[in-house]
Design an enzyme around this catalytic site. Structure first.
Site, PDB file in Angstrom:
ATOM      1  N   LYS A   1       0.831  -1.210   0.000  1.00  0.00           N
ATOM      2  CA  LYS A   1       0.000   0.000   0.000  1.00  0.00           C
ATOM      3  C   LYS A   1       0.868   1.263   0.000  1.00  0.00           C
ATOM      4  CE  LYS A   1      -3.753  -2.333   2.422  1.00  0.00           C
ATOM      5  NZ  LYS A   1      -4.538  -2.574   1.258  1.00  0.00           N
ATOM      6  N   CYS A   2       1.898   1.256  -0.820  1.00  0.00           N
ATOM      7  CA  CYS A   2       2.867   2.346  -0.877  1.00  0.00           C
ATOM      8  C   CYS A   2       2.817   2.990  -2.261  1.00  0.00           C
ATOM      9  CB  CYS A   2       4.268   1.766  -0.613  1.00  0.00           C
ATOM     10  SG  CYS A   2       5.630   2.921  -0.783  1.00  0.00           S
ATOM     11  N   GLY A   3       3.162   4.252  -2.336  1.00  0.00           N
ATOM     12  CA  GLY A   3       3.239   4.913  -3.636  1.00  0.00           C
ATOM     13  C   GLY A   3       4.281   4.276  -4.550  1.00  0.00           C
ATOM     14  N   LEU A   4       5.223   3.539  -3.967  1.00  0.00           N
ATOM     15  CA  LEU A   4       6.257   2.867  -4.760  1.00  0.00           C
ATOM     16  C   LEU A   4       5.885   1.422  -5.108  1.00  0.00           C
ATOM     17  CD1 LEU A   4       9.420   4.176  -2.832  1.00  0.00           C
ATOM     18  CD2 LEU A   4       8.345   5.118  -4.890  1.00  0.00           C
ATOM     19  N   THR A   5       4.732   0.959  -4.659  1.00  0.00           N
ATOM     20  CA  THR A   5       4.301  -0.422  -4.913  1.00  0.00           C
ATOM     21  C   THR A   5       4.329  -0.808  -6.394  1.00  0.00           C
ATOM     22  OG1 THR A   5       2.995  -0.435  -2.886  1.00  0.00           O
ATOM     23  CG2 THR A   5       2.425  -2.097  -4.534  1.00  0.00           C
TER      24      THR A   5
END
Length: 190
Positions: A66-70
């Protein structure tokens, strides 16, 4: 006089032994280790022995769902598929250390990775990559006294650690640096 000489000899021997012990201890703490000493569990609970990767270049990356970098999962998987036959492997370690961005169970993480990104590279049991409960693998990756290269701190999800064919840490790549960055690709190809 004999007592004084006896005491002096005893003190000398004690100091000499202490000094030798310190030298052995400092050599041991500075001795470079490799990733091959570690066995961990994968997402399904099976033992994963890093010694099985001898002779391969390894990228270790801490992941989160659930990360912007996922979306880096997509590039990681493409990189793995392209270079796996050429002696390159990616090992993912889900971690919930940053803004609770990996809250799921191992089963939920495995499902997420497969459904959303078709991940086939090895994914390990969720661990801590910093703090008091840091995993042994990440102690090795982040402590110069263990890895022989440098001290580092995992700054966010998707930080990458590159290890050579001897299992030695050779480079730390920042989280926002994409897996397909020329720095990474040139290292894989070299």
């Amino acid at each position: 006089m004999k007592k004084l000489l006896f005491i002096a000899c005893g003190i000398f021997l004690f100091i000499s032994n202490q000094s030798q012990g310190q030298n052995k201890k400092s050599k041991a703490t500075m001795e470079k280790q490799t990733i091959y000493q570690f066995k961990v569990e994968d997402l399904s609970g099976k033992t994963f022995d890093f010694a099985s990767l001898k002779g391969k270049k390894i990228m270790i990356v801490n992941t989160a769902s659930k990360c912007g970098l996922t979306p880096q999962y997509k590039e990681l998987e493409a990189l793995y598929k392209q270079y796996a036959a050429k002696g390159f492997v990616i090992v993912g370690f889900p971690a919930n250390n940053f803004a609770s961005q990996e809250p799921g169970t191992n089963a939920e993480i495995a499902t997420f990775c497969q459904l959303n990104y078709g991940v086939t590279f090895p994914m390990m049991d969720k661990v801590s990559v910093k703090g008091d409960d840091i995993s042994e693998v990440y102690k090795f990756l982040t402590q110069k006294s263990k890895n022989g290269l440098q001290d580092s701190e995992v700054s966010w999800n998707f930080q990458k650690y590159l290890l050579n064919e001897k299992g030695e840490l050779v480079k730390v790549i920042a989280p926002k640096t994409l897996p397909t960055d020329p720095e990474v690709l040139n290292w894989i190809k070299s």
